[in-house]
Design a protein around this motif. Structure first.
Motif, mmCIF file in Angstrom:
data_model
loop_
_atom_site.group_PDB
_atom_site.id
_atom_site.type_symbol
_atom_site.label_atom_id
_atom_site.label_comp_id
_atom_site.label_asym_id
_atom_site.label_seq_id
_atom_site.Cartn_x
_atom_site.Cartn_y
_atom_site.Cartn_z
ATOM 1 N N GLU A 97 2.675 -2.996 7.170
ATOM 2 C CA GLU A 97 3.822 -2.029 7.430
ATOM 3 C C GLU A 97 3.594 -1.259 8.638
ATOM 4 O O GLU A 97 2.452 -0.745 8.942
ATOM 5 N N MET A 98 4.851 -0.853 9.292
ATOM 6 C CA MET A 98 4.695 -0.182 10.471
ATOM 7 C C MET A 98 5.981 0.828 10.720
ATOM 8 O O MET A 98 7.132 0.240 10.414
ATOM 9 N N ARG A 103 3.488 5.796 10.547
ATOM 10 C CA ARG A 103 2.886 5.194 9.334
ATOM 11 C C ARG A 103 2.364 3.898 9.838
ATOM 12 O O ARG A 103 3.044 3.017 10.335
ATOM 13 N N LEU A 104 1.054 3.376 9.376
ATOM 14 C CA LEU A 104 0.638 2.150 9.405
ATOM 15 C C LEU A 104 -0.108 1.743 8.247
ATOM 16 O O LEU A 104 -0.808 2.609 7.591
ATOM 17 N N VAL A 105 0.007 0.488 7.713
ATOM 18 C CA VAL A 105 -0.618 0.113 6.476
ATOM 19 C C VAL A 105 -1.236 -1.397 6.740
ATOM 20 O O VAL A 105 -0.499 -2.192 7.148
ATOM 21 N N GLN A 126 -5.993 -1.253 0.504
ATOM 22 C CA GLN A 126 -5.133 -0.970 1.806
ATOM 23 C C GLN A 126 -5.882 0.265 2.511
ATOM 24 O O GLN A 126 -6.180 1.135 2.124
ATOM 25 N N LEU A 127 -5.534 0.028 3.879
ATOM 26 C CA LEU A 127 -6.092 0.849 4.810
ATOM 27 C C LEU A 127 -4.666 1.683 5.141
ATOM 28 O O LEU A 127 -3.810 1.015 5.777
ATOM 29 N N ILE A 128 -4.592 2.959 4.967
ATOM 30 C CA ILE A 128 -3.013 3.645 5.191
ATOM 31 C C ILE A 128 -3.302 4.912 6.035
ATOM 32 O O ILE A 128 -4.162 5.675 5.845
ATOM 33 N N PHE A 129 -2.486 4.839 7.080
ATOM 34 C CA PHE A 129 -2.886 5.800 8.187
ATOM 35 C C PHE A 129 -1.395 6.386 8.097
ATOM 36 O O PHE A 129 -0.095 6.012 8.418
ATOM 37 N N HIS A 144 -8.141 5.017 2.200
ATOM 38 C CA HIS A 144 -8.521 3.756 1.734
ATOM 39 C C HIS A 144 -8.031 3.435 0.304
ATOM 40 O O HIS A 144 -8.677 3.867 -0.284
ATOM 41 N N LYS A 145 -6.945 3.133 0.125
ATOM 42 C CA LYS A 145 -6.430 2.956 -1.242
ATOM 43 C C LYS A 145 -6.966 1.767 -2.031
ATOM 44 O O LYS A 145 -7.127 0.775 -1.554
ATOM 45 N N GLY A 146 -7.780 2.131 -3.000
ATOM 46 C CA GLY A 146 -8.643 1.429 -3.780
ATOM 47 C C GLY A 146 -10.010 1.249 -3.711
ATOM 48 O O GLY A 146 -10.817 1.020 -4.577
ATOM 49 N N LEU A 147 -10.362 2.147 -2.428
ATOM 50 C CA LEU A 147 -12.046 2.479 -2.527
ATOM 51 C C LEU A 147 -12.002 3.786 -3.063
ATOM 52 O O LEU A 147 -11.734 4.744 -2.634
#
Length: 199
Positions: A97-98, A103-105, A126-129, A144-147
């Motif tokens: 995702e951009m 936002r960047l995923v 996922q790494l979400i910025f 870090h979604k899920g960490l």
């Protein structure tokens, strides 16, 4: 009787409000960087003296802030890249995702750690910025979604992300030069490996 009913209603409303409120302590360092420590996904915030566009472009350049040991594009939608540090950590992810300057995923497709029993802990995380303009500055919120703290790798990963996000990425956005793990040399990953006895 009517007064008693009103009184009970007021007490119930107060109790509901009190129990519904939750607070989270967020330590803040001198650079206005925050590490949110709770039972949720790992999250770090940095605030930089830079435009959202500069932050956005810096984040996409993983080789300039995370590691030079990366093969493949880190800035192209739906393209995968491969990261590794010796045989300690191998990871394949792709940009899914951009939203320009906002936002960047990145989705973790494959992962392997050599120091925990479940070597695939990062898979499907996922790494979400998120990039937010605030009062002439730019906040970058990394999740870090899920960490989560129940992960066996959490303490090591927490340490690693804290260094790479609040120091290396921060410096890359602010000064144009980050501190990625160098190719074929000792760097932050080597420090982590020694600290956590991962060799």
């Amino acid at each position: 009787m009517k007064q008693i009913i009103i009184l009970i209603s007021c007490l119930l409303a107060i109790m509901h409000t009190s129990y519904g409120q939750q607070t989270t302590t967020q330590p803040i360092d001198n650079n206005q960087n925050q590490i949110i420590m709770n039972n949720q996904d790992y999250t770090a915030n940095i605030v930089v003296e830079a435009s959202p566009a500069k932050a956005y472009n810096a984040i996409k350049n993983f080789r300039a802030w995370w590691s030079e040991e990366i093969d493949g594009p880190t800035d192209q939608l739906n393209e995968a890249f491969f990261y590794h540090y010796k045989d300690i950590h191998l990871c394949k992810m792709k940009l899914v995702e951009m939203v320009e300057n906002k936002r960047l995923v990145y989705q973790v497709l494959e992962n392997e750690f050599n120091f925990i029993s479940d070597k695939t802990e990062w898979v499907d995380t996922q790494l979400i910025f998120e990039i937010i303009e605030e009062s002439g500055k730019t906040k970058v919120r990394f999740t870090h979604k899920g960490l989560v703290p129940t992960y066996e790798c959490y303490e090591v990963c927490n340490d690693a992300w804290t260094g790479y996000i609040t120091s290396s990425l921060y410096k890359l956005i602010e000064t144009g030069k980050g501190e990625p793990n160098p190719k074929d040399k000792d760097g932050f990953n080597a420090e982590l490996a020694e600290k956590w006895h991962l060799n």
